[in-house]
Write a protein that holds these residues in place. Structure first.
Motif, PDB file in Angstrom:
ATOM      1  N   ALA A  61       0.829  -1.210   0.000  1.00  0.00           N
ATOM      2  CA  ALA A  61       0.000   0.000   0.000  1.00  0.00           C
ATOM      3  C   ALA A  61       0.858   1.252   0.000  1.00  0.00           C
ATOM      4  CB  ALA A  61      -0.923  -0.016   1.215  1.00  0.00           C
ATOM      5  N   ARG A  62       1.915   1.258   0.809  1.00  0.00           N
ATOM      6  CA  ARG A  62       2.804   2.426   0.844  1.00  0.00           C
ATOM      7  C   ARG A  62       3.454   2.663  -0.516  1.00  0.00           C
ATOM      8  NH1 ARG A  62       3.993   0.530   6.239  1.00  0.00           N
ATOM      9  NH2 ARG A  62       5.712  -0.729   5.429  1.00  0.00           N
ATOM     10  N   THR A  63       3.924   1.593  -1.148  1.00  0.00           N
ATOM     11  CA  THR A  63       4.562   1.727  -2.464  1.00  0.00           C
ATOM     12  C   THR A  63       3.571   2.276  -3.484  1.00  0.00           C
ATOM     13  OG1 THR A  63       6.041  -0.124  -1.985  1.00  0.00           O
ATOM     14  CG2 THR A  63       5.764   0.473  -4.299  1.00  0.00           C
ATOM     15  N   PHE A  64       2.363   1.746  -3.476  1.00  0.00           N
ATOM     16  CA  PHE A  64       1.329   2.165  -4.431  1.00  0.00           C
ATOM     17  C   PHE A  64       0.945   3.627  -4.217  1.00  0.00           C
ATOM     18  CE2 PHE A  64      -3.365   2.603  -4.979  1.00  0.00           C
ATOM     19  CZ  PHE A  64      -3.392   2.639  -6.362  1.00  0.00           C
ATOM     20  N   LEU A  65       0.688   4.016  -2.980  1.00  0.00           N
ATOM     21  CA  LEU A  65       0.220   5.376  -2.710  1.00  0.00           C
ATOM     22  C   LEU A  65       1.338   6.403  -2.898  1.00  0.00           C
ATOM     23  CD1 LEU A  65      -2.062   4.505   0.319  1.00  0.00           C
ATOM     24  CD2 LEU A  65      -2.807   5.311  -1.931  1.00  0.00           C
ATOM     25  N   ARG A  66       2.576   5.999  -2.644  1.00  0.00           N
ATOM     26  CA  ARG A  66       3.705   6.893  -2.928  1.00  0.00           C
ATOM     27  C   ARG A  66       3.789   7.155  -4.436  1.00  0.00           C
ATOM     28  NH1 ARG A  66       7.789   3.762  -1.522  1.00  0.00           N
ATOM     29  NH2 ARG A  66       7.272   4.054   0.674  1.00  0.00           N
ATOM     30  N   TRP A  67       3.624   6.097  -5.223  1.00  0.00           N
ATOM     31  CA  TRP A  67       3.614   6.250  -6.689  1.00  0.00           C
ATOM     32  C   TRP A  67       2.456   7.132  -7.125  1.00  0.00           C
ATOM     33  CZ3 TRP A  67      -0.476   4.321  -9.715  1.00  0.00           C
ATOM     34  CH2 TRP A  67      -0.310   4.466 -11.106  1.00  0.00           C
ATOM     35  N   ALA A  68       1.277   6.929  -6.545  1.00  0.00           N
ATOM     36  CA  ALA A  68       0.105   7.721  -6.924  1.00  0.00           C
ATOM     37  C   ALA A  68       0.328   9.202  -6.636  1.00  0.00           C
ATOM     38  CB  ALA A  68      -1.127   7.204  -6.188  1.00  0.00           C
ATOM     39  N   GLU A  69       0.999   9.500  -5.519  1.00  0.00           N
ATOM     40  CA  GLU A  69       1.282  10.904  -5.206  1.00  0.00           C
ATOM     41  C   GLU A  69       2.319  11.474  -6.174  1.00  0.00           C
ATOM     42  OE1 GLU A  69       2.546  13.606  -1.329  1.00  0.00           O
ATOM     43  OE2 GLU A  69       3.482  11.645  -1.637  1.00  0.00           O
ATOM     44  N   HIS A  70       3.368  10.725  -6.439  1.00  0.00           N
ATOM     45  CA  HIS A  70       4.431  11.215  -7.334  1.00  0.00           C
ATOM     46  C   HIS A  70       3.926  11.445  -8.744  1.00  0.00           C
ATOM     47  CE1 HIS A  70       7.918   9.573  -4.626  1.00  0.00           C
ATOM     48  NE2 HIS A  70       7.313  10.612  -4.118  1.00  0.00           N
ATOM     49  N   THR A  71       2.930  10.693  -9.170  1.00  0.00           N
ATOM     50  CA  THR A  71       2.390  10.839 -10.536  1.00  0.00           C
ATOM     51  C   THR A  71       1.186  11.768 -10.585  1.00  0.00           C
ATOM     52  OG1 THR A  71       1.066   8.811 -10.226  1.00  0.00           O
ATOM     53  CG2 THR A  71       3.236   8.581 -11.268  1.00  0.00           C
ATOM     54  N   GLY A  72       0.877  12.431  -9.470  1.00  0.00           N
ATOM     55  CA  GLY A  72      -0.210  13.406  -9.459  1.00  0.00           C
ATOM     56  C   GLY A  72      -1.601  12.823  -9.404  1.00  0.00           C
ATOM     57  N   ARG A  73      -1.716  11.545  -9.109  1.00  0.00           N
ATOM     58  CA  ARG A  73      -3.051  10.933  -9.046  1.00  0.00           C
ATOM     59  C   ARG A  73      -3.746  11.204  -7.720  1.00  0.00           C
ATOM     60  NH1 ARG A  73      -0.130   7.884 -12.665  1.00  0.00           N
ATOM     61  NH2 ARG A  73      -1.314   7.025 -14.431  1.00  0.00           N
ATOM     62  N   ILE A  74      -2.974  11.503  -6.677  1.00  0.00           N
ATOM     63  CA  ILE A  74      -3.527  11.957  -5.406  1.00  0.00           C
ATOM     64  C   ILE A  74      -2.694  13.140  -4.931  1.00  0.00           C
ATOM     65  CG2 ILE A  74      -4.469   9.703  -4.738  1.00  0.00           C
ATOM     66  CD1 ILE A  74      -2.053   9.264  -2.960  1.00  0.00           C
ATOM     67  N   SER A  75      -3.303  13.988  -4.108  1.00  0.00           N
ATOM     68  CA  SER A  75      -2.600  15.203  -3.678  1.00  0.00           C
ATOM     69  C   SER A  75      -1.638  14.944  -2.529  1.00  0.00           C
ATOM     70  CB  SER A  75      -3.618  16.270  -3.269  1.00  0.00           C
ATOM     71  OG  SER A  75      -4.451  15.777  -2.212  1.00  0.00           O
ATOM     72  N   SER A  76      -1.926  13.938  -1.707  1.00  0.00           N
ATOM     73  CA  SER A  76      -1.031  13.619  -0.594  1.00  0.00           C
ATOM     74  C   SER A  76      -1.115  12.125  -0.305  1.00  0.00           C
ATOM     75  CB  SER A  76      -1.411  14.413   0.663  1.00  0.00           C
ATOM     76  OG  SER A  76      -2.720  14.090   1.088  1.00  0.00           O
ATOM     77  N   ASP A  77      -0.054  11.610   0.277  1.00  0.00           N
ATOM     78  CA  ASP A  77       0.051  10.175   0.563  1.00  0.00           C
ATOM     79  C   ASP A  77      -0.431   9.889   1.986  1.00  0.00           C
ATOM     80  OD1 ASP A  77       0.779   7.564   1.041  1.00  0.00           O
ATOM     81  OD2 ASP A  77       2.910   7.835   0.631  1.00  0.00           O
ATOM     82  N   PRO A  78      -1.570   9.193   2.141  1.00  0.00           N
ATOM     83  CA  PRO A  78      -2.092   8.934   3.488  1.00  0.00           C
ATOM     84  C   PRO A  78      -1.356   7.826   4.234  1.00  0.00           C
ATOM     85  CG  PRO A  78      -3.471   7.851   1.866  1.00  0.00           C
ATOM     86  CD  PRO A  78      -2.439   8.636   1.086  1.00  0.00           C
ATOM     87  N   SER A  79      -0.412   7.153   3.577  1.00  0.00           N
ATOM     88  CA  SER A  79       0.245   6.007   4.206  1.00  0.00           C
ATOM     89  C   SER A  79       1.526   6.376   4.936  1.00  0.00           C
ATOM     90  CB  SER A  79       0.559   4.935   3.149  1.00  0.00           C
ATOM     91  OG  SER A  79       1.614   5.357   2.293  1.00  0.00           O
ATOM     92  N   LEU A  80       1.861   7.674   5.011  1.00  0.00           N
ATOM     93  CA  LEU A  80       3.140   8.076   5.588  1.00  0.00           C
ATOM     94  C   LEU A  80       3.271   7.639   7.043  1.00  0.00           C
ATOM     95  CD1 LEU A  80       3.568  11.668   4.079  1.00  0.00           C
ATOM     96  CD2 LEU A  80       4.751   9.558   3.420  1.00  0.00           C
ATOM     97  N   ARG A  81       2.156   7.599   7.771  1.00  0.00           N
ATOM     98  CA  ARG A  81       2.201   7.215   9.187  1.00  0.00           C
ATOM     99  C   ARG A  81       1.656   5.807   9.410  1.00  0.00           C
ATOM    100  NH1 ARG A  81      -1.231  10.002  11.985  1.00  0.00           N
ATOM    101  NH2 ARG A  81      -2.235  11.112  10.272  1.00  0.00           N
TER     102      ARG A  81
END
Length: 309
Positions: A88-108
């Motif tokens: 999940a962290r890998t996926f959401l980090r990619w989604a943030e880097h590619t502009g698909r989401i504004s922030s990564d909720p998995s940081l914590r």
């Protein structure tokens, strides 16, 4: 109308396809790893859909924690939960880097730590018995038995992964130098040494390999009976079948031979970083588990032998 889980996955099909391309083309992940990562992401998206979350940008840390908690409640192993959290962290980090989401909720997001389980290994005498049995069977000159001997010798001598062994081509082996060129995880190439017994077994196999060559053989080093490149399942069957003839040996697969090779190297005095290089571990911490294996076996031997243990 509420989406079904299948509707949610269909709606995210383009997203999943783009992520799969990223894992393959940019991260160099293997087919097996891509399948595992995508399966974890589909599991997350299905859970989000059941909570009424239609877009990944609406995911919050509480949703991710609830997702992991639901798996724990269902009895999922700690290792499975830890892997899915990492996916999940890998996926959401990619989604943030590619502009698909504004922030990564998995940081914590924190997952339970895996138990540091000790891998099963053969004792040195058991490994020798297995290889001696493979050599005896190869004397019947059945090319498959000759191949099996070479496969087992190389797995134990080099500690390479079964997928790495199946992917070897003839040109990847340098018999004069006693080394094999391996393409490991993340498309990282490494050179791994092997000993004289493995070299002789490979030479014996190359002498009979033409008897199995067919239209689909290509440059593959190891072939199946129909002339195609050997696959990991065939190799697993060989290891399990040979070990079944040794009554006191544990029932291990090819990864057990990798564990055994690493443990025996350390027991013989090999440097930990050298073993890390041979195994292709990105982190020394991964290799260090084998020091625990060696100490554990030393402790058992001491307790059996010392009168005041």
């Amino acid at each position: 109308m509420v989406d079904t889980e299948a509707d949610a996955l269909e709606r995210h099909a383009e997203l999943l396809h783009a992520y799969a391309r990223h894992l393959g083309a940019e991260r160099g992940r293997s087919v097996h790893t891509r399948r595992a990562y995508l399966g974890d992401v589909r599991h997350l998206l299905g859970f989000a859909s059941r909570r009424g979350i239609d877009e990944i940008g609406d995911l919050r840390i509480g949703d991710l924690r609830a997702w992991l908690g639901s798996q724990a409640d269902a009895g999922a192993a700690r290792a499975t939960i830890a892997r899915r959290a990492a996916s999940a962290r890998t996926f959401l980090r990619w989604a943030e880097h590619t502009g698909r989401i504004s922030s990564d909720p998995s940081l914590r997001l924190v997952a339970p730590k895996r138990h540091a389980s000790l891998p099963g290994v053969l004792r040195q005498g058991e490994a020798s018995e297995m290889l001696d049995l493979a050599a005896v069977r190869a004397d019947d000159e059945d090319p498959i038995h000759v191949r099996d001997r070479a496969v087992l010798e190389l797995l134990y001598a080099s500690g390479i992964r079964v997928g790495e062994l199946a992917a070897l081509d003839i040109d990847d082996v340098d018999l004069s130098q006693g080394v094999v060129r391996v393409m490991g995880k993340g498309a990282k190439e490494r050179i791994v040494p092997f000993g004289a017994p493995a070299g002789r077994a490979i030479q014996g196999w190359l002498a009979v390999r033409p008897r199995l060559v067919g239209d689909q053989s290509g440059p593959a080093l190891f072939l199946g009976r129909r002339g195609r490149r050997v696959d990991a399942r065939q190799v697993r069957s060989v290891v399990h079948e040979l070990l079944s003839h040794l009554p006191d040996a544990p029932d291990l697969g090819p990864h057990g031979l990798r564990h055994s090779a690493a443990t025996h190297l350390l027991e013989g005095g090999a440097d930990l970083r050298m073993v890390q290089e041979i195994l292709g571990h990105a982190s020394l911490a991964t290799t260090q588990i084998y020091t625990h294996v060696s100490v554990d076996r030393l402790r058992r031997s001491y307790e059996q032998a010392h009168p005041r243990a």
